[in-house]
Design a protein around this motif. Structure first.
Motif, PDB file in Angstrom:
ATOM      1  N   HIS A 148      -8.538  18.364  -2.448  1.00  0.00           N
ATOM      2  CA  HIS A 148      -7.964  17.017  -2.552  1.00  0.00           C
ATOM      3  C   HIS A 148      -6.454  17.085  -2.401  1.00  0.00           C
ATOM      4  O   HIS A 148      -5.810  17.898  -3.043  1.00  0.00           O
ATOM      5  CB  HIS A 148      -8.290  16.389  -3.929  1.00  0.00           C
ATOM      6  N   SER A 149      -5.940  16.230  -1.570  1.00  0.00           N
ATOM      7  CA  SER A 149      -4.486  16.216  -1.420  1.00  0.00           C
ATOM      8  C   SER A 149      -3.905  15.046  -2.182  1.00  0.00           C
ATOM      9  O   SER A 149      -4.355  13.906  -2.014  1.00  0.00           O
ATOM     10  CB  SER A 149      -4.121  16.074   0.056  1.00  0.00           C
ATOM     11  N   PRO A 150      -2.908  15.313  -3.001  1.00  0.00           N
ATOM     12  CA  PRO A 150      -2.282  14.204  -3.725  1.00  0.00           C
ATOM     13  C   PRO A 150      -1.414  13.370  -2.766  1.00  0.00           C
ATOM     14  O   PRO A 150      -0.808  13.897  -1.847  1.00  0.00           O
ATOM     15  CB  PRO A 150      -1.426  14.888  -4.777  1.00  0.00           C
ATOM     16  N   ILE A 151      -1.417  12.093  -2.999  1.00  0.00           N
ATOM     17  CA  ILE A 151      -0.572  11.210  -2.191  1.00  0.00           C
ATOM     18  C   ILE A 151      -0.063  10.098  -3.093  1.00  0.00           C
ATOM     19  O   ILE A 151      -0.757   9.663  -4.004  1.00  0.00           O
ATOM     20  CB  ILE A 151      -1.367  10.654  -0.993  1.00  0.00           C
ATOM     21  N   SER A 152       1.167   9.661  -2.847  1.00  0.00           N
ATOM     22  CA  SER A 152       1.719   8.591  -3.673  1.00  0.00           C
ATOM     23  C   SER A 152       1.703   7.291  -2.870  1.00  0.00           C
ATOM     24  O   SER A 152       1.570   7.289  -1.652  1.00  0.00           O
ATOM     25  CB  SER A 152       3.151   8.904  -4.078  1.00  0.00           C
ATOM     26  N   ALA A 153       1.863   6.195  -3.614  1.00  0.00           N
ATOM     27  CA  ALA A 153       1.867   4.876  -2.975  1.00  0.00           C
ATOM     28  C   ALA A 153       2.987   4.785  -1.946  1.00  0.00           C
ATOM     29  O   ALA A 153       2.797   4.258  -0.844  1.00  0.00           O
ATOM     30  CB  ALA A 153       2.031   3.789  -4.027  1.00  0.00           C
ATOM     31  N   SER A 154       4.151   5.334  -2.300  1.00  0.00           N
ATOM     32  CA  SER A 154       5.284   5.178  -1.379  1.00  0.00           C
ATOM     33  C   SER A 154       5.094   6.017  -0.118  1.00  0.00           C
ATOM     34  O   SER A 154       5.503   5.599   0.968  1.00  0.00           O
ATOM     35  CB  SER A 154       6.590   5.525  -2.083  1.00  0.00           C
ATOM     36  N   ARG A 164      13.863   6.781  -9.845  1.00  0.00           N
ATOM     37  CA  ARG A 164      12.778   6.529  -8.881  1.00  0.00           C
ATOM     38  C   ARG A 164      12.595   5.025  -8.665  1.00  0.00           C
ATOM     39  O   ARG A 164      12.374   4.580  -7.547  1.00  0.00           O
ATOM     40  CB  ARG A 164      11.470   7.127  -9.384  1.00  0.00           C
ATOM     41  N   LEU A 165      12.718   4.270  -9.775  1.00  0.00           N
ATOM     42  CA  LEU A 165      12.560   2.820  -9.668  1.00  0.00           C
ATOM     43  C   LEU A 165      13.605   2.228  -8.729  1.00  0.00           C
ATOM     44  O   LEU A 165      13.297   1.436  -7.839  1.00  0.00           O
ATOM     45  CB  LEU A 165      12.694   2.200 -11.069  1.00  0.00           C
ATOM     46  N   VAL A 166      14.854   2.670  -8.922  1.00  0.00           N
ATOM     47  CA  VAL A 166      15.936   2.117  -8.106  1.00  0.00           C
ATOM     48  C   VAL A 166      15.742   2.507  -6.646  1.00  0.00           C
ATOM     49  O   VAL A 166      15.836   1.678  -5.736  1.00  0.00           O
ATOM     50  CB  VAL A 166      17.308   2.582  -8.639  1.00  0.00           C
ATOM     51  N   ILE A 167      15.433   3.790  -6.407  1.00  0.00           N
ATOM     52  CA  ILE A 167      15.227   4.249  -5.031  1.00  0.00           C
ATOM     53  C   ILE A 167      14.075   3.493  -4.398  1.00  0.00           C
ATOM     54  O   ILE A 167      14.162   3.014  -3.266  1.00  0.00           O
ATOM     55  CB  ILE A 167      14.957   5.771  -5.015  1.00  0.00           C
ATOM     56  N   ASP A 168      13.009   3.357  -5.177  1.00  0.00           N
ATOM     57  CA  ASP A 168      11.828   2.698  -4.645  1.00  0.00           C
ATOM     58  C   ASP A 168      12.089   1.239  -4.306  1.00  0.00           C
ATOM     59  O   ASP A 168      11.623   0.732  -3.286  1.00  0.00           O
ATOM     60  CB  ASP A 168      10.716   2.789  -5.692  1.00  0.00           C
ATOM     61  N   SER A 169      12.869   0.581  -5.151  1.00  0.00           N
ATOM     62  CA  SER A 169      13.102  -0.850  -4.918  1.00  0.00           C
ATOM     63  C   SER A 169      13.974  -1.081  -3.695  1.00  0.00           C
ATOM     64  O   SER A 169      13.972  -2.170  -3.129  1.00  0.00           O
ATOM     65  CB  SER A 169      13.748  -1.491  -6.133  1.00  0.00           C
ATOM     66  N   MET A 170      14.718  -0.054  -3.272  1.00  0.00           N
ATOM     67  CA  MET A 170      15.567  -0.213  -2.083  1.00  0.00           C
ATOM     68  C   MET A 170      14.746  -0.205  -0.801  1.00  0.00           C
ATOM     69  O   MET A 170      15.237  -0.575   0.252  1.00  0.00           O
ATOM     70  CB  MET A 170      16.607   0.913  -2.002  1.00  0.00           C
ATOM     71  N   ASP A 171      13.486   0.225  -0.916  1.00  0.00           N
ATOM     72  CA  ASP A 171      12.670   0.307   0.300  1.00  0.00           C
ATOM     73  C   ASP A 171      12.295  -1.091   0.758  1.00  0.00           C
ATOM     74  O   ASP A 171      12.132  -2.012  -0.039  1.00  0.00           O
ATOM     75  CB  ASP A 171      11.412   1.123  -0.008  1.00  0.00           C
ATOM     76  N   ASP A 172      12.188  -1.222   2.070  1.00  0.00           N
ATOM     77  CA  ASP A 172      11.797  -2.508   2.637  1.00  0.00           C
ATOM     78  C   ASP A 172      10.297  -2.640   2.530  1.00  0.00           C
ATOM     79  O   ASP A 172       9.540  -1.908   3.168  1.00  0.00           O
ATOM     80  CB  ASP A 172      12.242  -2.564   4.110  1.00  0.00           C
ATOM     81  N   ILE A 173       9.844  -3.582   1.702  1.00  0.00           N
ATOM     82  CA  ILE A 173       8.401  -3.732   1.522  1.00  0.00           C
ATOM     83  C   ILE A 173       7.901  -4.974   2.241  1.00  0.00           C
ATOM     84  O   ILE A 173       6.766  -5.386   2.063  1.00  0.00           O
ATOM     85  CB  ILE A 173       8.036  -3.790   0.018  1.00  0.00           C
TER      86      ILE A 173
END
Lengths: 227, 652
Positions: free
Chosen positions: A129-135, B488-497
């Protein structure tokens, strides 16, 4: 307690991390979980460790004092195709993780993960299984869309060959990006829960650059090496 | 156009002059007028000399001057050139009879009879046989044309020795009849003289008229395209009249003739009035209402001629038309003189000189008519007038072309200026864009700073403080972990969603799960609708940060203070009045907390601050926060706005 693979052997891990406290922390967590851990602080040390024999799992940081972890991942993938490769990342940022995936990594590990999570991640990896994140899922899907809509400006970041991904795999990635669990995705898509991790591993394999020239090209594209 | 420009240039000195005392003005006028008048005097002399040169020479050895004339039954000897006394004798025209000697031995070629000038028509007979009747050639009978005639004498008619020649002169007034010296001799000797006269008095006027008609067309087109400038139309009308007059064949009495043609021949007064009007307009003045009087003689000739028929137009033309032409010429000379004094430009000088030439020719013609000078009845004013019109037309066309060039260069300048303006605009647009980008970047930086200050900054300071006091273990770990989570929250929120808040919530779910796992708290994630939340194209990173922090705070409260075992996050979309509306709920099964004011003293401060933060954040992005807490648990409901606000209005 000793972690063993399907064949019953002790699972060996090569840990490449130049920051000593981080290295200790990861090593502790893995040793406690029963793995056999060898550690290296530099690219050179890692190479000599590899020369001694292939580990079952390679855990490597990307920024090393004498080179880039990408090189190590590529070499390992070429020399030991059976070794599972995982990149250690401080933030789990998409760019470094995806770069590692394109040269052969099949997972990533956060440096601050809880010890139990570290062990679980490695176990899952060995189990296929490969871990993957939402981002990261979001990143891959965005690249797929960028390739499909050629008129739109491609999003910044490394180029990614997503042409080989199937619609089902893209659906799975979408589900992960939106925070659905594997079980939820499986029920939405009418799959069995067990097949979803396999799909993810496939996605990783498909993103991997296979030929040597492709690898060089990708590396140049991503600014990892300069000609 | 150039008229206007000329007007402007003339106005300026005029204004200056009116302010100045009278004496310098007079001096200025004198200094300009005297040279001009001297120049005109020179031109008068030159014109007179030119007219003298124009007088063609005829072969005198073949001249027949001695004739006997029979008129009204009376015969008496006359010497040609001769004016008849009677004015209307078409029924019994004067008959001139003369003799000439013909020797067959001399005749290498045929013989001809040549009449350089006569009015109005002649019938020539040799030994009783008619060899020439000029009435057949209508144009030959026009008094203003000076047309010569030549006719070959058939050799069978000529007898060795004396021959008789008779010339019948038809006169239809109002001028007296005139017969110039008659020449009879070898054709080869007479024809060059005839051809010289034809060239001067027939071909040249036709050339001028053709040229004039071309200019008439050009000017008419100019006027049609530029109605605002009647000057072209006026001159075109004058030229058209001149051309019509030149080409309409005159009727020869007693033949039945078109009255209109007869009247058109008397159109000179109208034509000259038009020329005066042109002069006035050309020099940029207003055409006075009383100027219409100038057209009255022309109209009178026209109307009376149409009603009465010949010979009325001819008589009226003589008594009314010709003086009008003279008056118009004098007016024109006056107008040009004023223009020369005021403007001192090439156009006024040229036209002034042309007017002087025509005026001299007109006076010469008048003197001829009144028999005060003898120039064998050669009229030159029509010829000189055609030449003047051609000169004016050419000058006007030249001026028009120059104006077009000015317009061209003006257009060129405009193009350059527009290009420069475009460049400047482009540059300012780039600057503006850069400024806007810089402003947006600064705004983003401010928001990021505030968020990092609230979260990461505080946590790192706390880590420093803890490690300095020798703390170990859990507290530092928690602070560092929180710092990383925040990063991580700040970096993540900068992404274009792309406006899909679900993508941000997906990452948050991972972080929250990882946070809860060591505490053995399960995170129950329920998405009520497949799509999750409505899309918000206006969603910005700072909105995302606020929402995710609110959810973080809710989870942290549940873990730290409520000792919950189970946290459920529900994401749903309900249909509000103005469209779909997102709703996020965080529910825990902890022991809850009393809202501010009722709680335990030890905890109230921190919780109250946390709750205030949550409400502030919700207000900033236009969301509604609803918080309920009792012993069975806490529920935080965050109702998202229909549209996220652009500016951070509630910031503070």
């Amino acid at each position: 307690m000793t972690e063993q693979g399907e064949t019953g052997e002790i699972i060996t891990i090569l840990l490449v991390e130049d920051d000593a406290p981080t290295c200790w922390r990861l090593q502790d967590a893995l040793v406690k979980a029963g793995y056999e851990v060898r550690s290296a602080g530099t690219l050179g040390e890692a190479r000599s460790a590899l020369a001694a024999g292939a580990p079952r799992v390679l855990l490597t940081d990307l920024r090393l004092p004498d080179g880039h972890g990408i090189e190590l991942i590529r070499e390992t993938r070429q020399r030991f195709p059976d070794t599972e490769i995982m990149v250690i990342s401080a933030l789990g940022d998409e760019e470094s993780v995806i770069s590692a995936i394109t040269v052969g990594a099949t997972g990533y590990l956060l440096k601050d993960a809880f010890p139990t999570d570290i062990a679980t991640t490695v176990r899952d990896l060995v189990a296929g299984h490969s871990p993957i994140s939402a981002s990261i899922a979001r990143f891959i899907v965005r690249r797929t869309q960028g390739a499909a809509q050629s008129s739109a400006e491609p999003p910044p970041g490394p180029a990614l060959n997503t042409a080989r991904l199937t619609p089902r795999e893209i659906d799975i990635l979408w589900g992960i990006a939106k925070g659905f669990s594997y079980a939820e995705i499986a029920s939405h898509l009418g799959l069995s829960k067990q097949t979803v991790p396999g799909h993810i591993k496939n996605i990783y394999r498909k993103l991997e650059v296979h030929t040597r020239s492709e690898a060089v090209f990708e590396a140049v594209q991503q600014g990892l090496i300069k000609l | 156009m150039s008229e206007i420009a000329a007007k402007e240039t003339t106005k300026a000195p005029e204004r200056a002059i009116s302010k100045a005392p009278t004496r310098p003005r007079r001096r200025l006028i004198a200094s300009r007028l005297v040279p001009y008048l001297l120049l005109q005097a020179l031109i008068v002399i030159a014109t007179l000399l030119g007219l003298r040169l124009l007088q063609p020479s005829d072969p005198d050895e073949f001249a027949l001057s001695g004739f006997s004339m029979r008129q009204d039954g009376v015969t008496h000897p006359v010497t040609l050139p001769h004016f008849t006394t009677s004015r209307n004798s078409l029924d019994d025209p004067p008959l001139y009879t003369g003799t000439f000697t013909f020797r067959r031995g001399d005749a290498a070629s045929g013989w001809s009879v040549y009449l350089p000038r006569f009015s109005n028509a002649v019938e020539v007979a040799i030994d009783g046989v008619v060899v020439l009747d000029s009435r057949r050639d209508a144009n030959a009978n026009r008094p203003d044309r000076n047309t010569p005639q030549i006719a070959a004498i058939p050799s069978s008619l000529l007898r060795e020795g004396a021959n008789e020649i008779t010339v019948r002169l038809f006169v239809w007034g109002p001028l007296k009849g005139f017969l110039d010296t008659v020449y009879v001799g070898p054709d080869a000797a007479l024809r060059p003289a005839y051809e010289t006269r034809t060239l001067l008095f027939v071909t040249l006027p036709v050339v001028f008229s053709a040229w004039q008609s071309i200019l008439a067309v050009i000017l008419a087109i100019m006027w049609l395209m530029r109605r605002r400038e009647p000057v072209y139309g006026v001159l075109a009308a004058a030229m058209v009249i001149g051309v019509v007059q030149a080409y309409v064949p005159p009727p020869v009495p007693p033949a039945a003739a078109s009255r209109l043609a007869a009247v058109l021949l008397a159109s000179a007064p109208t034509e000259s009035a038009l020329v005066v009007m042109f002069g006035v307009l050309f020099f940029g003045w207003r055409w006075p209402r009383s100027g219409a009087l100038l057209f009255v003689p022309g109209i009178v000739v026209f109307v009376v001629g149409l009603i009465g028929g010949p010979p009325l137009p001819r008589i009226l033309f003589l008594v009314l038309g010709i003086p009008t032409v003279g008056l118009c010429l004098l007016l024109m000379a006056w107008v040009t003189t004023i223009a020369v004094v005021r403007r001192q430009d090439a156009a006024s000088f040229t036209i002034g000189c042309a007017v002087t030439i025509v005026l001299v020719c007109w006076i010469q013609d008048m003197l001829t008519v009144l028999e005060l000078v003898n120039n064998d009845r050669i009229f030159v004013s029509r010829l000189s007038y055609s030449a003047m019109l051609v000169a004016i037309g050419a000058g006007l066309t030249w001026r028009f072309a120059r104006a077009l060039n000015q317009v061209d260069s003006f257009a060129g300048q405009l193009v350059t200026r527009v290009r420069e303006a475009e460049e400047r605009l482009k540059a300012s647009f780039v600057r503006e864009e850069e400024r806007a980008r810089a402003a947006a970047l600064a705004n983003e930086r401010t928001r990021l700073m505030r968020d990092l200050h609230d979260g990461l900054g505080g946590q790192l300071v706390s880590i420093v403080a803890l490690s300095e006091r020798g703390h170990e273990g859990a507290t530092i770990t928690d602070a560092a972990r929180a710092a990383l989570k925040d990063l991580r929250l700040v970096i993540d929120s900068m992404d274009d969603i792309g406006g899909d808040l679900m993508l941000a919530l997906g990452s948050w779910r991972e972080r929250a799960s990882a946070q809860l796992r060591p505490h053995d708290i399960t995170l129950d994630w329920r998405v009520a609708t497949v799509q999750g939340l409505p899309l918000h194209p206006e969603l910005r990173p700072w909105h995302v940060i606020q929402i995710v922090r609110i959810l973080d705070e809710a989870v942290t409260n549940a873990v730290k203070h409520a000792q919950a075992r189970h946290i459920a996050v529900t994401i749903e979309t309900f249909d509000a009045s103005e469209g779909p509306c997102g709703l996020i709920s965080v529910t825990d099964d902890g022991r809850g907390f009393a809202p501010a004011g009722h709680g335990e003293a030890g905890r109230t401060g921190q919780t109250a601050r946390g709750l205030r933060n949550m409400r502030n954040r919700a207000a900033r992005c236009g969301a509604v926060l609803d918080l309920r807490s009792d012993a069975s648990g806490t529920r935080v409901r965050l109702q998202l706005p229909q549209r996220f606000p652009d500016s951070d209005a509630a910031a503070g």
